[in-house]
Design a protein around this motif. Sequence first.
Motif, mmCIF file in Angstrom:
data_model
loop_
_atom_site.group_PDB
_atom_site.id
_atom_site.type_symbol
_atom_site.label_atom_id
_atom_site.label_comp_id
_atom_site.label_asym_id
_atom_site.label_seq_id
_atom_site.Cartn_x
_atom_site.Cartn_y
_atom_site.Cartn_z
ATOM 1 N N GLY A 226 0.766 -5.912 2.227
ATOM 2 C CA GLY A 226 0.016 -4.669 2.406
ATOM 3 C C GLY A 226 -1.204 -4.825 3.287
ATOM 4 O O GLY A 226 -1.855 -3.842 3.643
ATOM 5 N N ILE A 227 -1.533 -6.072 3.653
ATOM 6 C CA ILE A 227 -2.611 -6.333 4.615
ATOM 7 C C ILE A 227 -1.955 -6.519 5.971
ATOM 8 O O ILE A 227 -1.086 -7.376 6.127
ATOM 9 N N LEU A 228 -2.354 -5.732 6.950
ATOM 10 C CA LEU A 228 -1.665 -5.752 8.237
ATOM 11 C C LEU A 228 -2.095 -6.930 9.112
ATOM 12 O O LEU A 228 -1.258 -7.607 9.717
ATOM 13 N N MET A 229 -3.387 -7.217 9.188
ATOM 14 C CA MET A 229 -3.885 -8.218 10.124
ATOM 15 C C MET A 229 -4.154 -9.549 9.439
ATOM 16 O O MET A 229 -4.756 -9.596 8.361
ATOM 17 N N GLY A 373 5.088 -1.179 8.229
ATOM 18 C CA GLY A 373 4.052 -0.167 8.431
ATOM 19 C C GLY A 373 4.137 0.557 9.757
ATOM 20 O O GLY A 373 3.750 1.719 9.863
ATOM 21 N N ILE A 374 4.648 -0.127 10.786
ATOM 22 C CA ILE A 374 4.753 0.491 12.113
ATOM 23 C C ILE A 374 6.212 0.762 12.463
ATOM 24 O O ILE A 374 6.634 1.904 12.600
ATOM 25 N N GLY A 375 7.016 -0.306 12.588
ATOM 26 C CA GLY A 375 8.402 -0.168 13.054
ATOM 27 C C GLY A 375 9.262 0.728 12.200
ATOM 28 O O GLY A 375 9.956 1.613 12.706
ATOM 29 N N GLY A 385 8.474 10.587 4.248
ATOM 30 C CA GLY A 385 9.208 9.394 4.669
ATOM 31 C C GLY A 385 8.358 8.152 4.516
ATOM 32 O O GLY A 385 8.840 7.102 4.070
ATOM 33 N N ALA A 386 7.076 8.252 4.880
ATOM 34 C CA ALA A 386 6.156 7.121 4.719
ATOM 35 C C ALA A 386 5.994 6.767 3.251
ATOM 36 O O ALA A 386 5.953 5.584 2.884
ATOM 37 N N ILE A 387 5.908 7.779 2.406
ATOM 38 C CA ILE A 387 5.811 7.528 0.967
ATOM 39 C C ILE A 387 7.022 6.740 0.489
ATOM 40 O O ILE A 387 6.910 5.768 -0.271
ATOM 41 N N SER A 388 8.207 7.137 0.942
ATOM 42 C CA SER A 388 9.446 6.476 0.514
ATOM 43 C C SER A 388 9.530 5.040 1.020
ATOM 44 O O SER A 388 9.859 4.122 0.263
ATOM 45 N N MET A 396 1.949 0.389 -0.300
ATOM 46 C CA MET A 396 1.351 1.700 -0.109
ATOM 47 C C MET A 396 0.031 1.620 0.662
ATOM 48 O O MET A 396 -0.412 2.607 1.257
ATOM 49 N N GLU A 397 -0.586 0.431 0.691
ATOM 50 C CA GLU A 397 -1.842 0.261 1.435
ATOM 51 C C GLU A 397 -1.664 0.497 2.932
ATOM 52 O O GLU A 397 -2.644 0.736 3.648
ATOM 53 N N LEU A 398 -0.429 0.426 3.412
ATOM 54 C CA LEU A 398 -0.164 0.605 4.836
ATOM 55 C C LEU A 398 -0.035 2.080 5.243
ATOM 56 O O LEU A 398 0.226 2.376 6.411
ATOM 57 N N MET A 399 -0.222 2.988 4.305
ATOM 58 C CA MET A 399 -0.021 4.412 4.568
ATOM 59 C C MET A 399 -0.777 4.929 5.798
ATOM 60 O O MET A 399 -0.185 5.623 6.642
ATOM 61 N N PRO A 400 -2.071 4.626 5.968
ATOM 62 C CA PRO A 400 -2.763 5.171 7.153
ATOM 63 C C PRO A 400 -2.106 4.760 8.465
ATOM 64 O O PRO A 400 -1.962 5.571 9.382
ATOM 65 N N PHE A 401 -1.682 3.502 8.555
ATOM 66 C CA PHE A 401 -1.080 3.002 9.781
ATOM 67 C C PHE A 401 0.325 3.573 9.981
ATOM 68 O O PHE A 401 0.746 3.818 11.108
ATOM 69 N N ALA A 402 1.027 3.791 8.870
ATOM 70 C CA ALA A 402 2.351 4.412 8.954
ATOM 71 C C ALA A 402 2.246 5.847 9.464
ATOM 72 O O ALA A 402 3.021 6.279 10.323
ATOM 73 N N ILE A 403 1.279 6.588 8.942
ATOM 74 C CA ILE A 403 1.070 7.980 9.360
ATOM 75 C C ILE A 403 0.678 8.049 10.838
ATOM 76 O O ILE A 403 1.230 8.841 11.614
#
Length: 425
Positions: A226-229, A373-375, A385-388, A396-403
């Motif tokens: 859930g941590i991207l970087m 989170g991206i691809g 879709g992002a929720i799923s 779920m922590e990746l939600m902002p980047f997914a959106i």
Amino acid sequence: MEKIKICGLPFKYFCPMFLILLLATYTGTLNHDVVGGMLFLFLFGGLFAFIGGSIPIFGSYMGGAVLLPLFGGSALVYFHLVPNFLAESIAGIMSSGAVNVFIAAIVVGSILSMDREMLISVTVRLLPCILISLFFAVVFMYLGTLITGKTILEGLFNVGLPNYTGGSSGALVVVPTIFSGIFHQQVGEYAGKFIVFMNISNLICIIFSGLLNRYGKKHPELTGYGILMKGSEKQVKKVEKEVHPMDKNLKKLGIGFAVSLIFLIVGNILQKFVPQLNFIAWAAILVILVKVSGFFNEDVCRCSDYWQQFVIGNFLFTLITGVGIASLDLKQLVSYFTISNFLIILLGVLGSVIGSLISSKFFNFYPIDAMIGIGANMGTVGGSGAISTLTTSERMELMPFAIISNRIGGALVVVLISLLLPLFI
């Protein structure tokens, strides 16, 4: 049986409540309003999630706890197991903005609870990753078009690209409007087809997310969970999730609720001036700017995080089941399903995921988290879709980047379609 819990309830309590719901539903005595609709979604969503998560392979590898509520809700409608009055009530709940309240809680809460320096570092790397992922998605869909013997117009523009136009609004309104103006056909001629293709893409993205999550558990060095970087773990620990005693923090729910929704309101205002970006994308961008500026103190940020945890912990599967009942039409899904169309859509998702994997190496992202989170969020139906995908992948922590990936990427693809489509007629 004593250890089994559904909807957080011990089995011995869930059963009588569920039986009462069934009795009221099929005798026509269930409340014909939000009360009946919400309880139906809450109990059925929890049951579907429990069963889906318990099925071997389907539950552990394919995100059964998410897919079964989605498909289960749709199947209830398909087999006429949801009375008309209840289906209308649930459709009303979903169309009234329930999904947006949920998404706002996650987007705002997850961004405000992040470390400021980490957020800046991740955000400046995000746009190049989106561009690289889109490039590979287009290349792979083009290969699928060649393999299936379709023309570029048939395979790329009519099947593949509409899935990357920023969620269901792109498939239902934006792209059909573009096609209608060029081909002089009714918007409805394209909208139904495009939303079906996007739903197929969405389901493939969910399955990919589940498989990537499983792979990440076997290879923990590839994921930040859930941590991207990479290297951001220390900053995340600074804002570690707070344990919220219920009696002392009830008011924090209200503060978090208000803060999350005010960003949606401002996002809606900005969408009027710049309609190319959805108001949820505007909200995500705004909350990043506010967090970076340091405008909110830590107490307000924790309130937003508290509200996010409350919403996810209680209403996640309620929402997914509602999406299945109100938005996923199994009959339409089957009608447009062909091997050639499926291959093009599958290759698009694969290309997007590979693109995010490659870009993760350049921008110091964890590969698994970048792919999810991206691809895996470029070709979904948007917020739901992002929720799923993120529920399935337990990130779920990746939600902002997914959106942001879905919406910004979608805006770029809409421009691409507008410019290139006339060249292939």
